[in-house]
Scaffold this active site. Structure first.
Site, short mmCIF file in Angstrom:
data_model
loop_
_atom_site.label_atom_id
_atom_site.label_comp_id
_atom_site.label_asym_id
_atom_site.label_seq_id
_atom_site.Cartn_x
_atom_site.Cartn_y
_atom_site.Cartn_z
N TYR A 101 0.79 -1.25 0.00
CA TYR A 101 0.00 0.00 0.00
C TYR A 101 0.82 1.29 0.00
O TYR A 101 0.26 2.37 0.03
CB TYR A 101 -0.92 0.02 1.23
CG TYR A 101 -1.79 -1.21 1.33
CD1 TYR A 101 -3.00 -1.28 0.63
CD2 TYR A 101 -1.40 -2.31 2.08
CE1 TYR A 101 -3.79 -2.42 0.69
CE2 TYR A 101 -2.18 -3.45 2.14
CZ TYR A 101 -3.38 -3.50 1.45
OH TYR A 101 -4.16 -4.61 1.50
N GLU A 153 -3.27 -6.65 13.13
CA GLU A 153 -2.65 -5.67 12.23
C GLU A 153 -3.42 -4.34 12.28
O GLU A 153 -2.82 -3.26 12.25
CB GLU A 153 -2.61 -6.21 10.80
CG GLU A 153 -1.90 -5.29 9.82
CD GLU A 153 -1.66 -5.95 8.48
OE1 GLU A 153 -0.55 -6.45 8.24
OE2 GLU A 153 -2.62 -5.97 7.66
#
Ligand code: 5GW
Ligand code: MN
Length: 350
Positions: free
Chosen positions: A232, A299
């Site tokens: 990302y 996460e």
């Protein structure tokens, strides 16, 4: 006679004076030492005194006469950003001198703990992880690898260099992967509280389904260390897969969030990682009690934690690439990478 008396008297006076001065001098320096020790023992915020004494970031003492390439502030990497807006370094190949850093940290005699979970069929990844760690992870330093597994008998024999060792802990099996994921933070928290306190300086928590391909060493050390996710980092933050429901404690609002960090690798000073694990665990559990599970489990919690508690060092995606992903040009070296998994083969029935 009176003349002699006078001489003796003045000698005694002189001696007393000298002794007095000496006494004051010694007493003063003694006081300095005492108060210095006191400061070292005073806890500051969430960190204990230990991290002040042994907070290796604070004094970077290099051996004298070490020769290395002259540093420059006008030449260097220009294709990547090497510092965050809060002035934490972003570690890319070409931004650090490994020989210099190793000689600084060698003198401090640091030790590094690693946690790795190999529950169920994930035990198959352990051999490669451990063997490649021997080749690339903090070579020449004290490293203790803590393996958590439900199959202790299947832990492979891996020859480890002097000063490095493997410690195996048994954990219950689980068919619910959410549970394995959830318990990681809890086990890291307990490990730090019960076994590592006072023995370890730094800790890294890593995914087992990955292996080392290049150096991962002292350049990665810091108070709180996060790794930028390879998937990302070129995207706008609106595309980051943060938890987007305000009901979750991992919620990150639109327009917020610095980077998207990996759940598969993080670390730092013991006290810092303890605080992170404790906070993520309690937020995860509080969410669970309200029937909510964040989009990417721990996460997601790690990402919301790091948004508020800025990492003091950020590792570039060199430090957790993915084998199925082609290398981007700014990535000059892949140090650690997730292997391609056959999900049907390795994951328990959900
Ligand atoms: C199993 C099914 C789904 C998700 C995780 C698991 C699982 C994870 C497992 O059965 N056993 C296990 O030891 N793990 C640990 O959690 C491994 O250390 C693994 O590296 C870590 C994170 O899970 P991953 O690697 O499957 O997650 P991704 O996001 O890297 O694919
Ligand atoms: Mn993984």
């Amino acid at each position: 006679m009176p003349f002699l008396n006078c001489k003796i008297l003045s000698t005694i006076l002189m001696l007393t004076l000298i002794l007095g001065v000496l006494y004051c001098y010694i007493f003063q320096s003694y006081r300095v030492v005492v108060s210095f020790e006191k400061t070292e023992e005073t806890p500051v915020g969430s960190s204990s005194g230990k991290s002040l004494v042994r907070g290796h970031d604070f004094n970077l003492v290099a051996p004298n006469h070490l020769q290395y390439k002259q540093p420059s502030i006008i030449h260097g990497r220009t294709d990547v950003v090497t510092v965050t807006p809060w002035l934490a370094p972003v570690v890319w190949e070409g931004t650090f001198n490994p020989v210099l850093l190793d000689s600084i940290y060698k003198q401090k005699n640091i030790s590094i703990a690693v946690t790795v979970f190999a529950v169920g069929k994930y035990i198959m990844f352990l051999k490669n992880f451990l063997e490649t760690a021997e080749q690339h992870f903090f070579v020449g330093f004290k490293v203790h690898v803590y393996v958590f597994t439900d199959r202790p008998k299947e832990v492979p024999e891996v020859k480890m260099a002097a000063g490095r060792k493997l410690i195996v802990s048994s954990v219950p099996s689980s068919n619910r992967w959410q549970e394995i994921s959830a318990r990681r933070m809890e086990l890291i928290q307990i490990l730090i509280e019960e076994k590592l306190q006072n023995y370890t300086d730094y800790i890294f928590c890593l995914d087992v389904d990955s292996k080392f391909h290049g150096r991962w060493g002292t350049e990665s050390l810091g108070r709180l260390v996060a790794v930028i996710h390879p998937g990302y980092y070129r995207d706008d933050r609106s595309k980051f897969p943060y938890e987007r429901r305000p009901a979750s404690r991992a919620y990150v609002a639109p327009g917020e969030g610095d980077f998207y960090y990996c759940g598969g690798a993080f670390g730092g000073l013991l006290q810092e990682v303890h605080m992170l694990a404790k906070t993520c665990r309690s937020n995860f559990e509080a969410d669970a009690r309200e029937g909510i599970e964040a989009a990417w489990q721990e996460e997601s919690h790690l990402n919301s934690y790091m948004w508020v508690n800025k990492p003091s060092k950020v590792l570039s995606p060199e430090y957790l690439w993915q084998d199925f992903k082609a290398r981007n040009p700014e990535v000059h070296i892949i140090r650690f990478s997730g292997v391609v998994k056959n999900y049907a083969e390795i994951r328990p029935n959900v």
